[in-house]
Design a protein around this motif. Structure first.
Motif, PDB file in Angstrom:
ATOM      1  N   GLU A   1       0.102  11.124  -7.479  1.00 31.22           N
ATOM      2  CA  GLU A   1       0.705  12.806  -8.044  1.00 31.22           C
ATOM      3  C   GLU A   1       1.049  13.319  -6.785  1.00 31.22           C
ATOM      4  N   ASP A   2      -0.562  13.127  -6.849  1.00 28.79           N
ATOM      5  CA  ASP A   2      -0.906  14.452  -5.777  1.00 28.79           C
ATOM      6  C   ASP A   2      -0.041  14.538  -4.405  1.00 28.79           C
ATOM      7  N   VAL A   3       1.458  14.677  -4.530  1.00 38.92           N
ATOM      8  CA  VAL A   3       2.132  14.263  -3.186  1.00 38.92           C
ATOM      9  C   VAL A   3       1.072  14.876  -1.448  1.00 38.92           C
ATOM     10  N   VAL A   4       0.629  15.909  -1.835  1.00 37.75           N
ATOM     11  CA  VAL A   4       0.105  16.196  -0.196  1.00 37.75           C
ATOM     12  C   VAL A   4      -1.238  15.449   0.035  1.00 37.75           C
ATOM     13  N   GLU A   5      -2.379  15.063  -0.616  1.00 41.13           N
ATOM     14  CA  GLU A   5      -3.427  13.827  -0.293  1.00 41.13           C
ATOM     15  C   GLU A   5      -2.312  12.500  -0.459  1.00 41.13           C
ATOM     16  N   ALA A   6      -1.512  12.108  -1.053  1.00 42.67           N
ATOM     17  CA  ALA A   6      -0.318  11.153  -0.815  1.00 42.67           C
ATOM     18  C   ALA A   6      -0.328  11.051   0.515  1.00 42.67           C
ATOM     19  N   THR A   7       0.208  12.338   1.721  1.00 40.92           N
ATOM     20  CA  THR A   7       0.882  11.988   2.483  1.00 40.92           C
ATOM     21  C   THR A   7      -0.013  11.572   3.432  1.00 40.92           C
ATOM     22  N   ASP A   8      -1.199  12.118   3.260  1.00 42.19           N
ATOM     23  CA  ASP A   8      -2.481  11.845   4.676  1.00 42.19           C
ATOM     24  C   ASP A   8      -2.609  10.418   4.467  1.00 42.19           C
ATOM     25  N   LYS A   9      -2.546   9.462   3.406  1.00 43.48           N
ATOM     26  CA  LYS A   9      -2.825   8.010   3.259  1.00 43.48           C
ATOM     27  C   LYS A   9      -1.655   7.450   3.638  1.00 43.48           C
TER      28      LYS A   9
ATOM     29  N   ASP B   1       0.930  -1.441   0.492  1.00 49.34           N
ATOM     30  CA  ASP B   1       0.312   0.043   0.024  1.00 49.34           C
ATOM     31  C   ASP B   1       0.785   1.375   0.173  1.00 49.34           C
ATOM     32  N   ALA B   2       1.809   0.763   0.551  1.00 49.98           N
ATOM     33  CA  ALA B   2       2.719   2.456   1.039  1.00 49.98           C
ATOM     34  C   ALA B   2       3.638   2.514  -0.386  1.00 49.98           C
ATOM     35  N   LYS B   3       4.214   1.835  -0.811  1.00 51.15           N
ATOM     36  CA  LYS B   3       4.636   1.869  -2.626  1.00 51.15           C
ATOM     37  C   LYS B   3       3.355   2.304  -3.396  1.00 51.15           C
ATOM     38  N   GLU B   4       2.213   2.118  -3.432  1.00 53.57           N
ATOM     39  CA  GLU B   4       1.315   2.113  -4.612  1.00 53.57           C
ATOM     40  C   GLU B   4       1.094   4.179  -4.068  1.00 53.57           C
TER      41      GLU B   4
END
Length: 221
Positions: free
Chosen positions: A134-142, A126-129
């Motif tokens: 592309e959305d770094v901000v959203e990816a940070t929260d996830k 999950d972390a790799k995906e």
């Protein structure tokens, strides 16, 4: 010469109290005779009730606990406590009860470790995906949510622990390096546009030789 006073579980000899050998444990001294041998034996028979109470209490705790695996260390410590306990009684059923707990808890822990291994491997994927989004901000929260799940997941077998932890940390480190580069680039673009805007608008009267300063023009006459 009089025969030493004894009961089913121990005896007195030369002013001392001994417990009989049982299972693989040898005869050993457990105390002294203070008044009479009969009183000394009775005291240590009564003291055995404490050992019985402690084993029953531990069994009840294990039965009521949700995280039963955490009691394995207590069971092993209780086994040592019984083997070294100064009292006269039948230790064999108490030790058998603890051995039963030990076998059950070890099996339970092993099953939980297998489950935790599957969970942590899935979290790494999950972390790799998420890191590739592309959305770094959203990816940070996830990614922070994934990290919280990782922390809450129990341990795995020691042979996998270091490898899994290193792999998960590597994914996190790579993402946050990417995140830092992303924001550095965003800041660079912002300042570049800001400078371009000022150049387009013309000279700023509050800039002196390209930098901020006081307006050197005197007051209007």
């Amino acid at each position: 010469m009089s025969q030493p006073t004894s009961n089913k579980f121990g005896f007195c000899r030369d002013g001392k109290v001994f417990i009989n050998a049982y299972l693989s444990y040898p005869e050993r001294e457990i105390g002294f005779v203070r008044n009479s041998e009969e009183e000394a034996l009775a005291y240590f028979v009564k003291r055995f009730d404490l050992a019985v109470s402690k084993v029953k209490g531990l069994s009840a705790e294990i039965e009521a606990a949700q995280n039963k695996g955490s009691f394995l260390t207590k069971v092993l410590q209780m086994q040592t406590y019984l083997i070294e306990f100064d009292g006269l009684g039948d230790f064999k059923p108490l030790l058998a009860e603890l051995e039963k707990h030990e076998a059950y808890l070890k099996e339970l822990i092993q099953a939980n470790q297998v489950k935790n291994l599957e969970i942590k491997r899935a979290l790494i994927q999950d972390a790799k995906e998420i890191s590739a989004e592309e959305d770094v901000v959203e990816a940070t929260d996830k990614l922070m949510e994934v990290k919280m799940k990782w922390v809450k997941t129990g341990p795995v077998d020691k042979q996998f622990q270091d490898e899994l932890t290193a792999e998960f940390q590597e994914v996190l480190d790579a993402f946050f390096l990417k995140r830092r580069s992303y924001f550095e680039e965003k800041n660079l673009i912002f300042w570049s546009k800001s400078l371009l805007f000022h150049d387009f608008e013309g000279p700023n009267p509050y800039l002196v030789n390209g930098s901020l300063g006081q307006n050197r023009r005197g007051p209007a006459s």
